[in-house]
Each structure stands twice: as structure tokens, then as C-alpha cells.
Motif scaffolding. Structure first.
Motif, PDB file in Angstrom:
ATOM      1  N   THR A  89      -4.834   5.768   9.298  1.00  0.00           N
ATOM      2  CA  THR A  89      -3.681   5.319   8.520  1.00  0.00           C
ATOM      3  C   THR A  89      -2.442   5.259   9.413  1.00  0.00           C
ATOM      4  O   THR A  89      -2.444   5.710  10.561  1.00  0.00           O
ATOM      5  N   ALA A  90      -1.362   4.750   8.850  1.00  0.00           N
ATOM      6  CA  ALA A  90      -0.086   4.684   9.573  1.00  0.00           C
ATOM      7  C   ALA A  90       0.443   6.079   9.883  1.00  0.00           C
ATOM      8  O   ALA A  90       1.197   6.273  10.840  1.00  0.00           O
ATOM      9  N   ASN A  91       0.039   7.074   9.095  1.00  0.00           N
ATOM     10  CA  ASN A  91       0.458   8.460   9.320  1.00  0.00           C
ATOM     11  C   ASN A  91      -0.466   9.177  10.312  1.00  0.00           C
ATOM     12  O   ASN A  91      -0.403  10.393  10.428  1.00  0.00           O
ATOM     13  N   ASN A  92      -1.328   8.439  10.953  1.00  0.00           N
ATOM     14  CA  ASN A  92      -2.266   8.968  11.957  1.00  0.00           C
ATOM     15  C   ASN A  92      -3.296   9.930  11.339  1.00  0.00           C
ATOM     16  O   ASN A  92      -3.651  10.940  11.925  1.00  0.00           O
ATOM     17  N   THR A  94      -7.126  10.070   9.936  1.00  0.00           N
ATOM     18  CA  THR A  94      -8.391   9.346   9.983  1.00  0.00           C
ATOM     19  C   THR A  94      -9.061   9.409   8.621  1.00  0.00           C
ATOM     20  O   THR A  94      -9.249  10.492   8.062  1.00  0.00           O
TER      21      THR A  94
END
Length: 176
Positions: A89-92, A94
Motif C-alpha cells: 500500500t501507499a503506507n508501505n 504489504t
């Protein structure tokens, strides 16, 4: 009434080409694979596992080939499983993982003569969208699926090589 007769006719029509080509179910008694696999059944000792994944692979191989107390062949393998993140995701974070597996195998006689060897590879995936426990359970299930897939590929290759293997009655004399 007519549609019922038509279904039977179409079913018979579908079977006729298979009978004409010599089709036999592979794993039926007397079928092609069971006849080819006969030298392997209850004659292969699989290497002892060291990890959970190796245990799953060994268990599957023994389910397919049978366990033996008097081995004619020895099956050694090296199993490598790697995990890679594939949906981040954009928030890193997985959200999805792939497990890629590679199993190299070697079928030998008890004296050490190599009869067949090769490498099989495959992959499977799992999601990490729940709790830590759910993610771990999903990973374990994916690992079990992967070892089953790799085990089936090894057995398929061994069955293909089986006609060239020595018989269980004379383990020292390979067929020409």
C-alpha cells in the motif's frame, strides 16, 4: 423426454473419440500411470525432513509413492522457499505475498547410482489483510499448498522416468 435422449447421445458421442485414441484413465487400476509408476510404489525412501516445509513435502511424497521399509530407491531433495511482497500500500504495508519454491531432487540406488534428477519450481500466494494470527495461518496454508504442488511435480517426473528404472526384483540391473 427427447432432451434426455439427446444428452445420452451427446455423452456417448463425446466418449467415442477417447475410446478410439486408446485413452485410459492414468490412475485407474491398470491405467497408464499406475503401470509406469509400479517400480516406484512402496520402493522409494524419501530423505528425512529437517524443517516444517520439508516435512510437508516428505509427507506428500510418501502419500503418493508409499512408505517403504525395504527401499529399492532413495529420494534426496533440497527445498528452497522464498517470500516476496507483491501488493504494498501507499503506507508501505504489504497486503499480499508470493511464496516461490524450488525443489531439486535426486533418485538414486542404495549404492549411490543416480537414476533421475531434476529441479521443479512453482509459486503460490496469500493475503495479509487480517490479524497477525490470520496472516500466519494463511502463510502456513500457502506453504502447504506449495509443497503439495512441488511434490506432485516431482512424482510426475519420477513416473515419466520410471520405465527406465531397474525393477524392484533386481535393483542392481537397470533396464536398457
Amino acid at each position: 423426454m427427447w432432451s434426455c435422449d439427446r444428452r445420452r447421445f451427446l455423452g456417448l458421442l463425446a466418449v467415442v473419440p477417447l475410446a478410439g485414441c486408446g485413452f485410459t484413465p492414468a490412475y485407474a487400476p491398470g491405467g497408464g500411470a499406475s503401470a509406469s509408476a509400479r517400480p516406484l510404489l512402496n520402493a522409494v525412501e524419501v530423505a528425512a525432513p529437517q524443517t516444517r516445509a520439508e516435512y510437508l513435502l516428505t509427507r506428500h511424497l510418501e502419500d503418493r509413492l508409499g512408505r517403504t521399509s525395504n527401499p529399492v530407491f532413495l529420494l534426496d531433495y533440497t527445498l528452497f522457499i522464498d517470500q516476496e511482497s507483491i501488493a504494498i500500500t501507499a503506507n508501505n504495508i504489504t497486503r499480499r505475498f508470493n511464496l516461490t519454491g524450488q525443489a531439486s531432487y535426486r533418485l538414486t540406488t542404495p549404492t549411490g547410482a543416480v537414476l533421475s534428477e531434476g529441479v521443479v519450481e512453482n509459486f503460490t500466494g496469500y493475503s495479509a489483510t487480517g490479524t497477525t494470527v490470520a496472516t500466519r495461518a494463511a502463510r502456513d496454508a500457502a506453504e502447504a499448498r506449495l509443497t503439495t504442488i512441488l511434490g506432485d511435480a516431482i512424482v510426475t517426473r519420477l513416473i515419466a522416468a520410471a520405465p527406465n528404472l531397474p525393477s524392484a526384483q533386481s535393483p542392481a540391473a537397470p533396464r536398457p
